[in-house]
Design an enzyme around this catalytic site. Structure first.
Site, PDB file in Angstrom:
ATOM      1  N   ASP A 117    -101.331 -36.655  39.808  1.00 47.75           N
ATOM      2  CA  ASP A 117    -100.062 -35.981  39.572  1.00 47.75           C
ATOM      3  C   ASP A 117     -99.156 -36.050  40.802  1.00 47.75           C
ATOM      4  O   ASP A 117     -99.617 -36.309  41.936  1.00 47.75           O
ATOM      5  CB  ASP A 117    -100.351 -34.509  39.197  1.00 47.75           C
ATOM      6  CG  ASP A 117     -99.328 -33.942  38.230  1.00 47.75           C
ATOM      7  OD1 ASP A 117     -98.237 -34.514  38.123  1.00 47.75           O
ATOM      8  OD2 ASP A 117     -99.628 -32.914  37.600  1.00 47.75           O
ATOM      9  N   ASP A 141     -94.432 -33.486  29.895  1.00 50.15           N
ATOM     10  CA  ASP A 141     -95.040 -32.158  29.748  1.00 50.15           C
ATOM     11  C   ASP A 141     -94.647 -31.531  28.421  1.00 50.15           C
ATOM     12  O   ASP A 141     -95.223 -30.510  28.026  1.00 50.15           O
ATOM     13  CB  ASP A 141     -94.572 -31.234  30.884  1.00 50.15           C
ATOM     14  CG  ASP A 141     -95.412 -31.423  32.140  1.00 50.15           C
ATOM     15  OD1 ASP A 141     -96.487 -32.035  32.042  1.00 50.15           O
ATOM     16  OD2 ASP A 141     -94.979 -30.968  33.210  1.00 50.15           O
TER      17      ASP A 141
HETATM   18  C1  GLA Z   1     -97.757 -31.020  36.125  1.00 54.06           C
HETATM   19  C2  GLA Z   1     -98.333 -31.877  35.029  1.00 54.06           C
HETATM   20  C3  GLA Z   1     -99.070 -31.019  34.033  1.00 54.06           C
HETATM   21  C4  GLA Z   1    -100.148 -30.246  34.746  1.00 54.06           C
HETATM   22  C5  GLA Z   1     -99.554 -29.439  35.875  1.00 54.06           C
HETATM   23  C6  GLA Z   1    -100.621 -28.784  36.712  1.00 54.06           C
HETATM   24  O1  GLA Z   1     -96.729 -30.220  35.641  1.00 54.06           O
HETATM   25  O2  GLA Z   1     -97.333 -32.628  34.401  1.00 54.06           O
HETATM   26  O3  GLA Z   1     -99.623 -31.818  33.014  1.00 54.06           O
HETATM   27  O4  GLA Z   1    -101.128 -31.128  35.226  1.00 54.06           O
HETATM   28  O5  GLA Z   1     -98.757 -30.233  36.732  1.00 54.06           O
HETATM   29  O6  GLA Z   1    -100.115 -28.049  37.740  1.00 54.06           O
END
Ligand code: GLA
Length: 723
Positions: A472, A542
């Protein structure tokens, strides 16, 4: 077969679909003559006459305005008054560059791009043109490749300082494409967090237009892609030209319509936060750009990109290979978990046939929310008393693989890492840090930071035995400065960051070839061809709302194939929109990519859990077709109530068709959707209804799709050719 023909001063790159033609003018200036459908030959005089250039060879840069000449790699300041591709500051302070062709070589192999992701050279013909600026000693190597199997040309430039004084590269784009007219629509993919890659199409106008990112990543707000389509072009008909950058950082993609109605496309690293010092003997390599031409509509262009990435860019070991159906813990538990809770979720997932359980954020340091601990990649024993080893083992004992989340490029101010190495963050000395999501960005350009990241990621993978890593990256860059660079080189920081990140990805993917890496950046904020060289799939957004996902996945597929998109079924009411959609519809939409779940199956009722088992089986049974078949968009979700797409296997014996209707309409006839890509001469059975139709009638007359009542209704049909 790809080939490069040379006829005197004309270079013709072609395969059975496209031609790309350029030519050396008297004096060595490079002109661009043509990019489009394959030509047998091209008489340069015809096109040059348009630019007022005499056919008798009496061209001179002094009198003949370069401003009219279609060019290959122009610079500003010496006659061409449009935007240039290259700006280099000489020791005398001047910024003009005048590149003249010195040498042309047909190469046996496509050169690798030092430290940068790029298309692999199997099945291509490669050309290198060497140009020199006599005033500064700057040499530009323009590398081109044309491929056997896709309507694409790739380009990049290597700049070498062969002079005796330092030079400063201030703009070094990867691509310039001059087209003779402006009768085009411009297509870009702007967006936002949770609304990534919206298809935006509008007519070209005089002057400048385009998209860019200065956020440190390719970003959710813009995608390193720009396309032109004829105003009448549809998904299946008309000309379209697309350009994509194989790069994950700041970029600029621009179209300029000149005073004469010609169009110039430019694509490369954004210059506003960039410069590069070149000492004598040093070189700089631009990222690679890919150009695709389609005479068969925008869908043909997308397919050209999909083929290029699938055959030449995506990690080979994952191509045509099944991806495990996964369940990711984020929306199921967020930060609020311990080993027992995770194992309960994992157990319910295993009972549904899920193959990979992924533990998302919150397992390390003392991270119970997003204010802390990035950088402290040691397990939180309060939450996971058995450590990563213990949890990994317990998940594997359930018959599943174990996967894990990390955000290795970041550091929390509240972390041991930050306290030990405050100078490892991007920062401007004396200025207050701007945090975002309470975090700071590590200076990935530094070798010691790269080594640290490789070490902690390797240790985490080894300890957990993880078969999957979600990588990420959750913030935009600010305070862009590096403690490792002198003042006059600070503008190298953002690109050095990308080179450092790529070096790390190279080391880790080589050391852990069997680990499935999935990219992520607050959802799909770094979804680009650069990352896809290292990771075969990226979390698309997301936003897991099924209706929103229609547009996000459609926009993403403008450039990237289905296998690259992480797509999950989540719980309702949806956590991003509050919308309730049927489980079947969430499933139908998530089948569009690398399939998984983002929910706690233990919270579903028995009936829903039984459906999950059937879904996982269906997703697996159809997965090679879904992920690697040819994708056709039959109806766009943008501005329409119904969206429809299908995947067709290479031999056209199988297809998977999906239709989603947003709003129910009373007293309406069921949609009739014309399919694509089938064999007109074969008959296809719709597995779900048992009916048999000719391929020709499905494509010409259409398939009647009776949807049930209710909003967000979906229908998924398998089609099989009869023996
Ligand atoms: C980001 C990612 C999510 C999740 C969060 C965790 O927003 O896109 O899928 O993994 O971080 O903090």
């Amino acid at each position: 077969m790809a080939e490069i023909l040379r006829d005197g001063s004309v270079f013709h790159l072609r395969n059975d679909q496209i031609s790309y033609v350029l030519c050396e003018m008297p004096g060595g200036v490079l002109a661009h003559l043509y990019f489009g459908a394959r030509l047998e030959r091209l008489n340069a005089a015809n096109l040059l006459r348009r630019a007022d250039i005499p056919a008798d060879g009496s061209f001179t840069v002094q009198e003949c305005a370069l401003d009219r000449l279609p060019r290959e790699y122009p610079s500003f300041g010496l006659g061409d008054l449009r935007e240039g591709a290259l700006t280099v500051q000489a020791p005398d302070g001047s910024q003009a560059v005048d590149l003249r062709l010195e040498r042309a070589e047909l190469l046996d192999a496509k050169p690798a791009l030092e430290g940068l992701p790029a298309t692999r050279g199997e099945g291509c013909a490669a050309l290198r043109l060497t140009l020199r600026d006599a005033h500064t000693g700057l040499v530009a190597l323009l590398d081109y490749a044309v491929y056997d199997d896709c309507p694409a040309v790739t380009r990049s430039a290597k700049l070498v300082n062969e002079g005796s004084a330092p030079l400063n590269v201030e703009r070094a784009y990867s691509l310039c494409l001059d087209l003779p007219d402006d009768g085009w629509d411009l297509i870009t993919l702007p967006g936002a967090w949770a609304r990534e890659r919206t298809v935006c199409r509008r007519p070209l106008v005089a002057g400048h237009q385009g998209v860019s990112s200065r956020r440190g990543a390719s970003s959710a707000q813009a995608s390193p892609f720009i396309a032109l389509a004829r105003p009448h072009a549809t998904q299946t008909q008309g000309e379209a030209i697309g350009a994509a950058l194989i790069y994950s950082g700041n970029f600029m993609a621009e179209a300029e319509v000149s005073q004469f109605g010609a169009t110039r496309l430019l694509l490369g690293i954004d210059e506003r936060d960039f410069s590069w010092e070149l000492q004598p003997g040093e070189s700089f390599r631009t990222p690679e750009a890919a150009l695709v031409y389609s005479g068969r509509g925008i869908g043909g262009m997308s397919y050209g990109f999909h083929r290029l990435w699938e055959s030449h860019l995506l990690p080979k070991r994952w191509m045509n290979r099944p991806r495990p159906v996964l369940l990711n813990s984020w929306e199921a538990a967020y930060f609020d978990f311990d080993a027992d809770k995770l194992l309960a979720i994992a157990k319910a997932a295993a009972a549904s046939g899920v193959e990979l359980f992924v533990m998302d954020d919150g397992w390390f340091g003392h991270r119970d929310d997003d204010t802390t601990s990035l950088g402290d990649w040691y397990v939180n024993r309060r939450k996971l008393p058995g450590g990563l080893e213990g949890l990994g083992e317990q998940v594997r004992a359930l018959g599943m693989q174990f996967g894990i989340w990390m955000e290795p490029e970041m550091v929390s101010p509240d972390s041991d890492l930050y306290r030990a190495h405050p100078d490892w963050r991007l920062h401007i000395p004396g200025r207050e840090d701007i945090t975002a999501r309470h975090q700071l960005v590590l200076d990935m350009g530094r070798r010691e930071v790269q080594d640290f990241v490789v070490k902690v990621v390797s240790e985490t993978l080894r300890a957990s035995g993880a078969a999957y890593l979600k990588w990420d990256m959750n913030r935009n860059f600010t305070n862009i400065g590096s403690a490792a660079l002198p003042a006059h080189r600070q503008r190298e920081t953002a690109h050095r960051y990308m080179l450092g990140l790529y070096a790390v990805m190279e080391r880790l993917t080589a050391a852990f070839p069997e680990v499935l890496f999935e990219g992520c950046a607050s959802g799909g904020a770094r979804f680009d061809a650069g990352m896809l060289y290292y990771v075969p799939q990226i979390w698309c957004s997301d936003n897991t709302d099924a209706l929103c996902r229609l547009e996000i996945q459609r926009g993403t597929e403008m450039v990237f194939p289905a296998s690259t998109m992480g797509c999950h079924v989540s719980a309702v009411p949806n956590h991003q929109t509050g919308r309730v959609t049927p489980l079947e519809t969430r499933f139908a939409v998530a089948l569009g990519g690398s399939f998984g779940y983002e929910l706690d199956p233990a919270r579903l009722d028995d009936g829903e859990r039984a459906k999950l088992r059937a879904q996982v089986a269906f997703a697996n049974e159809t997965q090679l077709l879904r992920l690697y078949g040819r994708r056709y968009w039959l109806q766009s979700p943008f501005g329409e109530n119904d969206a429809a797409w299908m995947s067709v296997s290479g031999d056209r014996s199988e297809a998977l068709f999906t239709l989603v209707r947003r709003m129910a309409r009373p007293n309406a006839m069921p949609p009739l959707v014309r399919l694509q890509g089938l064999d007109a001469d074969r008959r296809y059975r719709v597995v779900e209804t048992g009916e048999v139709f000719g391929g020709d009638e499905l494509m010409l007359s259409g398939l009647c799709c009776p949807l049930g009542n209710g909003d967000a209704a979906a229908l998924v049909y398998r089609l099989r050719a009869e023996a």
